[in-house]
Design a protein around this motif. Structure first.
Motif, mmCIF file in Angstrom:
data_model
loop_
_atom_site.group_PDB
_atom_site.id
_atom_site.type_symbol
_atom_site.label_atom_id
_atom_site.label_comp_id
_atom_site.label_asym_id
_atom_site.label_seq_id
_atom_site.Cartn_x
_atom_site.Cartn_y
_atom_site.Cartn_z
ATOM 1 N N SER A 162 1.137 -1.240 -0.119
ATOM 2 C CA SER A 162 -0.393 -0.043 0.186
ATOM 3 C C SER A 162 1.104 0.608 -0.145
ATOM 4 N N SER A 163 -0.077 2.593 -0.472
ATOM 5 C CA SER A 163 0.992 3.903 -0.364
ATOM 6 C C SER A 163 1.199 3.999 1.191
ATOM 7 N N GLY A 164 1.176 3.640 2.484
ATOM 8 C CA GLY A 164 1.317 3.811 3.289
ATOM 9 C C GLY A 164 2.052 2.941 4.172
ATOM 10 N N ASP A 165 2.900 2.001 3.664
ATOM 11 C CA ASP A 165 3.892 1.191 3.784
ATOM 12 C C ASP A 165 4.829 0.748 2.697
ATOM 13 N N LYS A 166 4.271 1.929 1.158
ATOM 14 C CA LYS A 166 6.067 2.774 1.328
ATOM 15 C C LYS A 166 6.049 3.783 1.591
ATOM 16 N N SER A 167 5.412 4.666 2.368
ATOM 17 C CA SER A 167 5.134 5.666 3.638
ATOM 18 C C SER A 167 6.406 4.746 4.501
ATOM 19 N N LEU A 168 5.939 4.293 4.995
ATOM 20 C CA LEU A 168 6.537 3.675 6.350
ATOM 21 C C LEU A 168 8.341 3.125 5.357
ATOM 22 N N LEU A 169 8.373 2.940 4.986
ATOM 23 C CA LEU A 169 9.355 2.260 4.703
ATOM 24 C C LEU A 169 10.009 3.560 4.485
ATOM 25 N N PHE A 170 9.747 4.008 3.155
ATOM 26 C CA PHE A 170 10.598 5.665 3.278
ATOM 27 C C PHE A 170 11.830 6.365 4.410
ATOM 28 N N ASP A 171 9.480 6.749 5.237
ATOM 29 C CA ASP A 171 10.374 7.227 6.623
ATOM 30 C C ASP A 171 11.605 6.272 6.725
ATOM 31 N N HIS A 172 11.312 5.077 7.531
ATOM 32 C CA HIS A 172 12.562 4.238 8.123
ATOM 33 C C HIS A 172 14.337 4.268 7.090
ATOM 34 N N VAL A 173 13.818 4.544 6.166
ATOM 35 C CA VAL A 173 15.491 5.016 5.448
ATOM 36 C C VAL A 173 15.702 5.562 6.071
ATOM 37 N N ILE A 174 15.149 7.248 5.727
ATOM 38 C CA ILE A 174 15.459 8.388 5.733
ATOM 39 C C ILE A 174 16.142 8.555 7.360
ATOM 40 N N ASN A 175 15.223 7.971 8.001
ATOM 41 C CA ASN A 175 15.440 8.233 9.517
ATOM 42 C C ASN A 175 16.671 6.956 10.508
ATOM 43 N N PHE A 176 16.754 5.948 9.273
ATOM 44 C CA PHE A 176 17.894 4.723 10.113
ATOM 45 C C PHE A 176 18.463 4.161 9.270
ATOM 46 N N THR A 179 8.407 -8.868 6.297
ATOM 47 C CA THR A 179 10.182 -9.290 6.316
ATOM 48 C C THR A 179 11.229 -8.414 5.966
ATOM 49 N N ALA A 180 12.103 -8.388 6.133
ATOM 50 C CA ALA A 180 13.150 -8.006 5.973
ATOM 51 C C ALA A 180 13.609 -7.879 4.579
ATOM 52 N N GLN A 181 13.635 -8.719 4.595
ATOM 53 C CA GLN A 181 13.477 -9.110 2.736
ATOM 54 C C GLN A 181 13.320 -8.185 1.841
ATOM 55 N N GLN A 182 11.440 -8.630 1.869
ATOM 56 C CA GLN A 182 10.410 -7.377 1.571
ATOM 57 C C GLN A 182 9.818 -6.501 1.324
ATOM 58 N N ALA A 183 11.033 -5.742 2.488
ATOM 59 C CA ALA A 183 11.387 -3.919 2.911
ATOM 60 C C ALA A 183 12.507 -3.857 1.670
ATOM 61 N N ARG A 184 13.633 -4.858 2.621
ATOM 62 C CA ARG A 184 14.747 -4.481 1.141
ATOM 63 C C ARG A 184 14.322 -5.027 -0.498
ATOM 64 N N GLN A 218 11.350 -3.946 -1.686
ATOM 65 C CA GLN A 218 11.005 -3.188 -2.049
ATOM 66 C C GLN A 218 11.237 -1.577 -2.744
ATOM 67 N N TRP A 219 12.264 -1.869 -1.324
ATOM 68 C CA TRP A 219 13.095 -0.397 -1.399
ATOM 69 C C TRP A 219 14.255 -0.358 -2.853
ATOM 70 N N LYS A 220 15.008 -1.677 -3.063
ATOM 71 C CA LYS A 220 16.421 -1.457 -4.295
ATOM 72 C C LYS A 220 15.258 -1.827 -5.675
ATOM 73 N N GLN A 223 12.689 4.855 -8.619
ATOM 74 C CA GLN A 223 11.574 6.321 -9.243
ATOM 75 C C GLN A 223 12.483 7.816 -8.364
ATOM 76 N N ILE A 224 12.552 7.321 -7.250
ATOM 77 C CA ILE A 224 13.346 8.119 -6.945
ATOM 78 C C ILE A 224 14.615 8.573 -7.518
ATOM 79 N N ARG A 225 15.152 8.048 -7.896
ATOM 80 C CA ARG A 225 16.387 8.438 -8.824
ATOM 81 C C ARG A 225 15.760 9.178 -10.468
#
Length: 86
Positions: A35-49, A62-67, A69-71, A77-79
């Protein structure tokens, strides 16, 4: 003569539904669309940590799912939007 003579009884088709195993319980990570909320949480996590502690990034993923999704989704998209080539 019966009307259905010569016809074979219909066999149940193999459904593509997910077979639930004993490991698929209420605590299992959600699968499928982020969801867009999940992606927002992931983005905030990367910004903070930074790109660490993936298991704490998004509850229910899971950690693998998060990683992944980010990569594979968010970082490209950000690039593209910022014009980064690297």
């Amino acid at each position: 003569m019966p009307a259905d003579r010569g016809k074979t009884p219909s066999t149940p088709s193999k459904s593509k539904s997910k077979n639930k195993s004993s490991s698929d319980g209420p605590e299992s990570p959600s699968k499928g669309v982020w969801s867009s909320g999940d992606k927002s949480l992931l983005f905030d996590h990367v910004i903070n940590f930074g790109q660490t502690d993936w298991e704490k990034a998004v509850p229910g993923k899971t950690a693998q799912q998060a990683r992944e999704q980010w990569k594979k989704t968010l970082l490209p998209q950000i690039r593209r939007q910022c014009g980064f080539l690297g």
